[in-house]
Design a protein around this motif. Structure first.
Motif, PDB file in Angstrom:
ATOM      1  N   ARG A 126      -9.514   6.681   9.660  1.00  0.00           N
ATOM      2  CA  ARG A 126      -9.611   5.155   9.627  1.00  0.00           C
ATOM      3  C   ARG A 126     -10.202   5.044  11.271  1.00  0.00           C
ATOM      4  O   ARG A 126     -10.929   3.597  11.394  1.00  0.00           O
ATOM      5  N   ARG A 154     -13.720   2.155  14.638  1.00  0.00           N
ATOM      6  CA  ARG A 154     -13.997   1.831  15.912  1.00  0.00           C
ATOM      7  C   ARG A 154     -14.496   2.373  16.634  1.00  0.00           C
ATOM      8  O   ARG A 154     -13.799   3.952  17.033  1.00  0.00           O
ATOM      9  N   GLU A 201       6.002   1.826  -6.755  1.00  0.00           N
ATOM     10  CA  GLU A 201       7.186   2.259  -7.130  1.00  0.00           C
ATOM     11  C   GLU A 201       8.042   1.865  -7.189  1.00  0.00           C
ATOM     12  O   GLU A 201       9.311   1.064  -8.207  1.00  0.00           O
ATOM     13  N   ALA A 237       0.782  -1.561  -0.015  1.00  0.00           N
ATOM     14  CA  ALA A 237      -0.008  -0.103   0.032  1.00  0.00           C
ATOM     15  C   ALA A 237       0.736   1.260  -0.157  1.00  0.00           C
ATOM     16  O   ALA A 237       0.222   2.822   0.160  1.00  0.00           O
ATOM     17  N   GLU A 254      -0.182   9.846  -3.940  1.00  0.00           N
ATOM     18  CA  GLU A 254       0.117  10.175  -3.037  1.00  0.00           C
ATOM     19  C   GLU A 254      -0.349  12.271  -3.025  1.00  0.00           C
ATOM     20  O   GLU A 254      -0.281  12.900  -2.070  1.00  0.00           O
ATOM     21  N   GLY A 257       4.529   4.693  -3.085  1.00  0.00           N
ATOM     22  CA  GLY A 257       5.897   3.751  -2.780  1.00  0.00           C
ATOM     23  C   GLY A 257       5.680   2.042  -3.278  1.00  0.00           C
ATOM     24  O   GLY A 257       7.152   1.464  -4.485  1.00  0.00           O
ATOM     25  N   GLY A 268       7.672   9.498  -4.047  1.00  0.00           N
ATOM     26  CA  GLY A 268       9.197  10.064  -3.822  1.00  0.00           C
ATOM     27  C   GLY A 268      10.512   9.349  -4.064  1.00  0.00           C
ATOM     28  O   GLY A 268      10.987   8.646  -3.211  1.00  0.00           O
ATOM     29  N   ALA A 295       4.650   3.576   0.894  1.00  0.00           N
ATOM     30  CA  ALA A 295       5.621   3.662   2.434  1.00  0.00           C
ATOM     31  C   ALA A 295       4.616   3.783   3.366  1.00  0.00           C
ATOM     32  O   ALA A 295       3.113   3.634   3.549  1.00  0.00           O
ATOM     33  N   ASP A 296       5.000   3.386   4.922  1.00  0.00           N
ATOM     34  CA  ASP A 296       4.396   3.398   5.693  1.00  0.00           C
ATOM     35  C   ASP A 296       4.012   4.834   6.465  1.00  0.00           C
ATOM     36  O   ASP A 296       4.708   5.802   6.581  1.00  0.00           O
ATOM     37  N   ILE A 297       2.879   5.438   6.170  1.00  0.00           N
ATOM     38  CA  ILE A 297       2.706   7.543   6.205  1.00  0.00           C
ATOM     39  C   ILE A 297       2.433   6.685   7.900  1.00  0.00           C
ATOM     40  O   ILE A 297       2.794   8.635   7.838  1.00  0.00           O
TER      41      ILE A 297
HETATM   42  N1  3HC Z   1       0.868   3.279   5.687  1.00  0.00           N
HETATM   43  C1  3HC Z   1       0.424   3.028   6.970  1.00  0.00           C
HETATM   44  N2  3HC Z   1      -1.102   2.362   7.303  1.00  0.00           N
HETATM   45  C2  3HC Z   1      -1.646   1.923   6.209  1.00  0.00           C
HETATM   46  C3  3HC Z   1      -1.373   2.205   4.735  1.00  0.00           C
HETATM   47  C4  3HC Z   1       0.462   3.089   4.895  1.00  0.00           C
HETATM   48  N3  3HC Z   1       0.697   3.317   3.411  1.00  0.00           N
HETATM   49  N4  3HC Z   1      -2.300   2.099   4.085  1.00  0.00           N
HETATM   50  C5  3HC Z   1      -3.483   1.596   5.149  1.00  0.00           C
HETATM   51  N5  3HC Z   1      -2.991   1.522   6.427  1.00  0.00           N
HETATM   52  C6  3HC Z   1      -3.329   1.291   7.281  1.00  0.00           C
HETATM   53  C7  3HC Z   1      -4.707   1.714   7.619  1.00  0.00           C
HETATM   54  O1  3HC Z   1      -4.065   2.958   8.578  1.00  0.00           O
HETATM   55  C8  3HC Z   1      -5.271   0.819   8.269  1.00  0.00           C
HETATM   56  O2  3HC Z   1      -5.253   0.962   9.610  1.00  0.00           O
HETATM   57  P1  3HC Z   1      -6.181   0.365  11.190  1.00  0.00           P
HETATM   58  O3  3HC Z   1      -6.645  -0.783  10.453  1.00  0.00           O
HETATM   59  O4  3HC Z   1      -4.751   0.524  12.047  1.00  0.00           O
HETATM   60  O5  3HC Z   1      -6.961   1.460  10.725  1.00  0.00           O
HETATM   61  C9  3HC Z   1      -5.154  -0.346   7.549  1.00  0.00           C
HETATM   62  O6  3HC Z   1      -4.517  -0.329   7.232  1.00  0.00           O
HETATM   63  C10 3HC Z   1      -5.864  -0.935   6.412  1.00  0.00           C
HETATM   64  O7  3HC Z   1      -6.035   0.564   5.476  1.00  0.00           O
HETATM   65  P2  3HC Z   1      -8.158   0.744   5.850  1.00  0.00           P
HETATM   66  O8  3HC Z   1      -9.147   0.412   6.486  1.00  0.00           O
HETATM   67  O9  3HC Z   1      -7.636   1.660   4.520  1.00  0.00           O
HETATM   68  O10 3HC Z   1      -8.119  -0.475   4.700  1.00  0.00           O
HETATM   69  P3  3HC Z   1      -8.555  -0.895   2.547  1.00  0.00           P
HETATM   70  O11 3HC Z   1      -9.271  -1.934   2.281  1.00  0.00           O
HETATM   71  O12 3HC Z   1     -10.646   0.134   3.083  1.00  0.00           O
HETATM   72  O13 3HC Z   1      -8.046   0.074   2.149  1.00  0.00           O
HETATM   73  C11 3HC Z   1      -6.030   0.655   0.766  1.00  0.00           C
HETATM   74  C12 3HC Z   1      -6.420  -0.072   1.585  1.00  0.00           C
HETATM   75  C13 3HC Z   1      -6.202   0.861  -0.607  1.00  0.00           C
HETATM   76  C14 3HC Z   1      -4.536   0.292   1.062  1.00  0.00           C
HETATM   77  C15 3HC Z   1      -5.988   2.194   1.477  1.00  0.00           C
HETATM   78  O14 3HC Z   1      -5.678   1.718   3.200  1.00  0.00           O
HETATM   79  C16 3HC Z   1      -5.344   2.768   0.872  1.00  0.00           C
HETATM   80  O15 3HC Z   1      -5.183   3.222  -0.060  1.00  0.00           O
HETATM   81  N6  3HC Z   1      -4.686   3.890   1.592  1.00  0.00           N
HETATM   82  C17 3HC Z   1      -2.938   4.844   1.650  1.00  0.00           C
HETATM   83  C18 3HC Z   1      -2.141   4.409  -0.166  1.00  0.00           C
HETATM   84  C19 3HC Z   1      -1.044   5.446  -0.210  1.00  0.00           C
HETATM   85  O16 3HC Z   1      -2.201   6.527   0.133  1.00  0.00           O
HETATM   86  N7  3HC Z   1       0.014   5.490  -0.395  1.00  0.00           N
HETATM   87  C20 3HC Z   1       1.503   5.759  -0.073  1.00  0.00           C
HETATM   88  C21 3HC Z   1       1.349   6.644   0.165  1.00  0.00           C
HETATM   89  S1  3HC Z   1       2.578   7.451   0.136  1.00  0.00           S
HETATM   90  C22 3HC Z   1       3.986   7.001  -0.225  1.00  0.00           C
HETATM   91  O17 3HC Z   1       4.029   5.798  -1.182  1.00  0.00           O
HETATM   92  C23 3HC Z   1       5.107   7.221  -0.690  1.00  0.00           C
HETATM   93  C24 3HC Z   1       6.538   7.334  -1.700  1.00  0.00           C
HETATM   94  O18 3HC Z   1       6.070   8.230  -2.823  1.00  0.00           O
HETATM   95  C25 3HC Z   1       7.346   7.535  -1.071  1.00  0.00           C
END
Ligand code: 3HC
Length: 696
Positions: free
Chosen positions: A280, A284, A109, A65, A129, A106, A137, A67-69
C-alpha cells in the motif's frame, strides 16, 4: 470525531432501535478506540428501557475491514475483540449487522456474533486472515462452521476469499439482502427478532454438523496440510475447526484464540503483514499529494507486438481499455495477434476465461501498421526492441504524432529513461512502465520516474497500473532500475559460487528450500541463457559459465540443454554431467581449488550482495523506501512472501552479520562493489533499521 456513535431510530420501521455507527476511516478497522466505543454504546443501549433492538452500521464504503493490523504485535489495549463480540452475542436485546460494504476478518466475525445480518448488494464477506499468515481470532473458526458446516467453512477460510452479498445470502451467512434502504431493512429485521423470545445465536447451532461433513472436513484438512508443509496457520486452522466439532463452544473458542495469538508472534505472519503495508505504501510518492489528479486514460496504444507488447495489450483489454497494437509490418502484427488469441484460447480451454469474455477482449485490441495509429491514444506504451537507436526513432516519431497531453511510456528494462525522454519535446510526459514477463500475468509494474516526469504523469501511471490489476512501484532511473539491478548481483554471485565449487542443482536447491519457486539456474534455463550472453557481448560484461554454455549453443530449455539437461518431454531439468564437467574445467583453468558450500552459505553469498545493492538503491533515492524494494522482489521475482522481501529478511538475519560477511566477500574476491554500502554499515553500527527516516 467519535469512532462510534449511537442514535435512536424513530419512525414506522425503526422505533425502539438504537443504531450504533462505526466511523473510523478509511475502512473502519477495529482499532482499540472502536472496540471501546462499541462496548460502551452497546451497554448503554442494553440498559436503556426505550431500546428494543440494536443495529450496528458503518459510515463510508466499508463495513469493517477487520482488526487493525497495525496494532498487532503491540501491547494489547482493552477491550479485546473477543470481549466485544461476547458482549454482542450475550446482549439481551437482538443485535443486527447492517453490512454496507466489505466485512472482512474481525469485521465478518463481528457480524457472525450478531443475532442477524442484513447485507447490501455491494457487501462482501470474508475471513482473509490466512493471507496474513494468521487464522480468524475472534470466533470465525467457530461460528462459520456452525452456519456452513465444517468442510465448507474450512474451504472458505483456507482460501481467504470473500463471498459477495448474493452468495452470502444463499449460503445463509446473511439473513436478508437489502436492495434499497439498508438501515431501514436492518432495523425492521432487528425488531422482528425482538418479538421472538430469545435472540438467535450462531453459537447455539449444531444443525450443520454431521458425520459426512466431518469426513469431508478431515479429507480437506489432510490435503491442505500436505500442500502447506511448514505453514503454521494452516495447521492452526485445521486444529481450530476440529475443535469446533469436538469441544464445547467456549473451550473451542479458547483454542482458536491461543492459536491466533501464537501466530501473531510468528515471524512469517510479521513478514506478510509487513508486505500488506509495503504494497500500500508503494503507491504513495513522497512530495506528491492527493491534490495531483490523474489524466484520463480512455484509449491506449502499444508499440511492438512481440511477447511483451502483446502481453501489455492484453492487460489493457482485460481492464476494458481499447488498445491499438502497432507494428512496422503486417506479418509481425498477425503473428502477435495469433499469439494473443492462442493465449486466450488456452485460458478458455482451462476454464479460466469465458468465450464471451475472450471475444470482448479481442474486440478491444485493434491492430495497425505504422506509428500514426497512436495519434488518438491517451497513453502509448513502447515495447519495441531493447536498443537505444530503435527507441530514439520511435520516441521522436511519437513526439510528432501523439496528441498533446498523451503519456509516452517505455517498457525498457535497462535503458536510460531520461535519454529516451530527451528524444521528445515533451520529456514531462515521458515515463517508464516496466512490465514483467508474462506481462498479462505478473503483478509487478515498475513505474520509472524520469528527471522531468510530471507529477500528474506519475499519478496517472500509478492509477493506470492499479486499473490493469498491477502493483505499481515507483523507481528512479538507473541501469536495471530496482529489480534487475539487484538480480544482476545475484547472477554474478551465482557464477562465483559455481566457479568456487558449488553445482547448479546445489545452488537451486538452497534457493527453492528458502521458498523461491525456482532456483537461479533453472530460471536462466527457462528465460534463455543466450539473452544475457548477447547483452554482455554488447556491453563487454562477462559471466564465464553462462557464456561458455551459450557459446556451445546450450541456451537452456529451448535447446534442451543449458545448466541442466531437458530430456524429450521433461519439464524439469536433470543434472547434466557435461555442464558440470565444463564448470569444473573453468575452475581449474582459473586455478581455483573447488570446495563444497552449505545451503546457508549459498544463500548468504547470493542474497547479501543483493541486500547491499538494495542499500545503495536507497542511498541514491532510486527507491523511496526499503519496503518498496521488498514489494518489487516479492511481486516481480517470486521472493518468498513469508520472509517479507530481501530488505525485511536482511533485518531478520541481522545487519551486522551481513556487513561482516560482505567485508569478507570483498576481501576474498577483490570486488570493491561487494563492500558494504555506507548506509548498510551505518545501520549495522548504530543498530538502525532501513525503515527509519523513510518518506511516508
Ligand atoms: N487494519 C489496518 N489498516 C487497514 C486495514 C486493516 N485491517 N485494512 C485496510 N487498511 C488500510 C490500508 O493500509 C490503507 O491505508 P493507507 O491508505 O494509509 O495506505 C487503507 O486502509 C485503505 O486500504 P486499501 O488501500 O487496501 O484500500 P482498498 O479499497 O483497495 O481495499 C480492503 C480495502 C478490501 C479493506 C483492503 O484494505 C483489505 O483487504 N484489508 C485487509 C483486510 C484483512 O486482511 N482483514 C483481516 C485483518 S486480521 C483480523 O481481522 C484478525 C481477526 O480475526 C481477529
Amino acid at each position: 470525531m467519535e469512532p462510534v456513535r449511537m442514535e435512536a431510530r424513530t419512525g414506522a420501521s425503526g422505533g425502539g432501535v438504537a443504531v450504533v455507527t462505526i466511523a473510523n476511516p478509511p475502512v473502519n478497522a477495529l482499532a482499540a478506540s472502536v472496540r471501546a466505543g462499541l462496548l460502551r454504546t452497546l451497554r448503554e443501549a442494553e440498559d436503556d428501557p426505550a431500546v428494543r433492538a440494536i443495529v450496528i452500521a458503518a459510515d463510508g464504503k466499508a463495513f469493517i475491514a477487520g482488526a487493525d493490523i497495525s496494532e498487532f504485535g503491540k501491547p494489547p489495549a482493552p477491550p479485546s475483540l473477543p470481549e466485544v463480540l461476547q458482549a454482542i452475542e450475550q446482549c439481551a436485546k437482538p443485535v443486527v449487522a447492517a453490512l454496507n460494504g466489505v466485512a472482512l476478518g474481525g469485521g465478518m466475525e463481528l457480524a457472525l456474533a450478531c443475532h442477524g445480518r442484513v447485507v447490501a448488494p455491494q457487501g462482501q464477506l470474508g475471513l482473509p486472515e490466512i493471507k496474513l499468515g494468521l487464522i480468524p481470532g475472534a470466533g470465525g473458526t467457530q461460528r462459520l462452521p456452525r452456519i456452513l458446516g465444517a468442510a465448507p467453512a474450512f474451504a472458505m477460510m483456507l482460501s481467504g476469499d470473500p463471498v459477495d452479498a448474493r452468495k452470502a445470502l444463499s449460503l445463509g451467512i446473511a439473513d436478508a439482502l437489502a436492495e434499497g434502504d439498508l438501515l431501514g431493512a436492518a432495523c425492521a429485521h432487528a425488531l422482528r427478532l425482538a418479538d421472538a423470545e430469545h435472540p438467535p445465536r450462531v453459537r447455539d447451532r449444531a444443525d450443520r454438523f454431521s458425520p459426512e461433513d466431518r469426513a469431508a472436513f478431515e479429507a480437506a484438512a489432510a490435503a491442505a496440510l500436505k500442500r502447506a508443509s511448514g505453514q503454521p496457520n494452516v495447521e492452526a486452522l485445521v486444529a481450530s475447526v476440529r475443535a469446533a466439532l469436538d469441544l464445547p463452544f467456549d473451550e473451542a473458542l479458547a483454542v482458536e484464540r491461543a492459536r491466533f495469538q501464537a501466530l501473531v508472534e510468528d515471524p512469517r505472519s510479521k513478514a506478510l503483514r509487513h508486505l500488506f503495508f509495503a504494497e500500500r505504501a508503494a503507491g504513495r510518492v513522497p512530495g506528491i499529494g492527493r491534490e495531483v489528479k490523474a489524466r484520463p486514460i480512455e484509449q491506449a496504444a502499444v508499440i511492438g507486438a512481440g511477447t511483451m507488447g502483446g502481453g501489455i495489450a492484453m492487460c489493457f483489454a482485460q481492464a476494458g481499455i481499447p488498445v491499438t497494437l502497432i507494428e512496422v509490418k503486417a506479418e509481425a502484427l498477425d503473428a502477435g495477434l495469433a499469439r494473443i488469441r492462442a493465449n486466450y484460447e488456452a485460458s478458455v480451454k482451462r476454464g479460466s476465461l469465458s468465450q464471451e469474455e475472450m471475444d470482448k477482449r479481442l474486440s478491444l485490441i485493434i491492430c495497425a501498421v505504422g506509428l500514426d495509429a497512436a495519434a488518438s491514444a491517451d497513453m502509448v506504451v513502447e515495447a519495441a526492441f531493447e536498443d537505444m537507436a530503435v527507441k530514439a526513432e520511435i520516441f521522436s516519431a511519437l513526439d510528432r504524432v501523439a496528441k498533446p497531453g498523451a503519456i509516452l511510456a517505455t517498457n525498457t528494462s535497462y535503458l536510460d529513461v531520461n535519454a529516451i525522454a530527451a528524444m521528445t519535446q515533451r520529456p514531462q510526459d515521458v515515463v517508464g512502465l516496466h512490465f514483467f514477463s508474462p506481462a498479462n500475468v505478473m503483478r509487478l509494474l515498475e513505474v520509472v520516474r524520469g528527471a522531468a516526469t510530471a507529477p500528474d504523469v506519475l499519478v496517472t501511471s500509478l492509477d493506470l497500473g492499479r486499473r490493469l490489476g498491477k502493483l505499481p512501484v515507483v523507481v528512479g532511473v538507473c541501469y536495471g532500475f530496482v529489480g534487475n539491478r539487484m538480480l544482476a548481483k545475484r547472477t554474478q554471485a551465482g557464477e562465483r559460487l559455481l566457479l568456487a565449487g558449488a553445482l547448479p542443482h546445489e545452488v537451486d536447491a538452497a534457493v527453492t528450500q528458502f521458498g523461491f519457486r525456482m532456483g537461479p539456474f533453472a530460471m536462466l534455463d527457462l528465460a534463455g541463457i543466450d539473452i544475457g550472453w548477447r547483452a554482455r557481448k554488447a556491453t563487454g560484461g562477462r559471466a564465464p559459465v553462462a557464456d561458455a554454455l551459450a557459446e556451445q549453443g546450450r541456451f537452456g530449455q529451448k535447446t534442451g540443454r543449458g545448466f541442466y539437461l531437458y530430456p524429450e518431454g521433461a519439464r524439469a531439468g536433470v543434472r547434466d554431467p557435461e555442464t558440470e564437467a565444463l564448470i569444473t574445467s573453468l575452475s581449474d583453468a582459473q586455478g581455483i581449488v573447488r570446495r563444497s558450500f552449505s545451503a546457508e552459505e549459498i544463500l548468504a553469498r547470493l542474497f547479501y550482495p543483493m541486500v547491499n545493492e538494495g542499500a545503495k538503491i536507497l542511498e541514491e533515492g532510486i527507491a523511496a523506501r526499503a519496503s518498496d524494494i521488498d514489494a518489487v522482489w516479492v511481486n516481480g521475482y517470486n521472493w518468498p512472501s513469508f520472509t517479507g522481501g530481501p530488505m525485511f529478511w536482511a533485518e531478520s538475519v541481522g545487519l551486522p552479520k551481513i556487513v561482516a560477511a560482505l567485508d569478507a566477500f570483498a576481501a576474498e574476491t577483490g570486488d570493491e562493489t561487494l563492500k558494504p554500502a555506507p548506509l548498510l554499515r551505518h545501520l549495522a553500527e548504530t543498530g538502525g533499521v532501513f525503515a527509519a527516516g523513510e518518506g511516508a
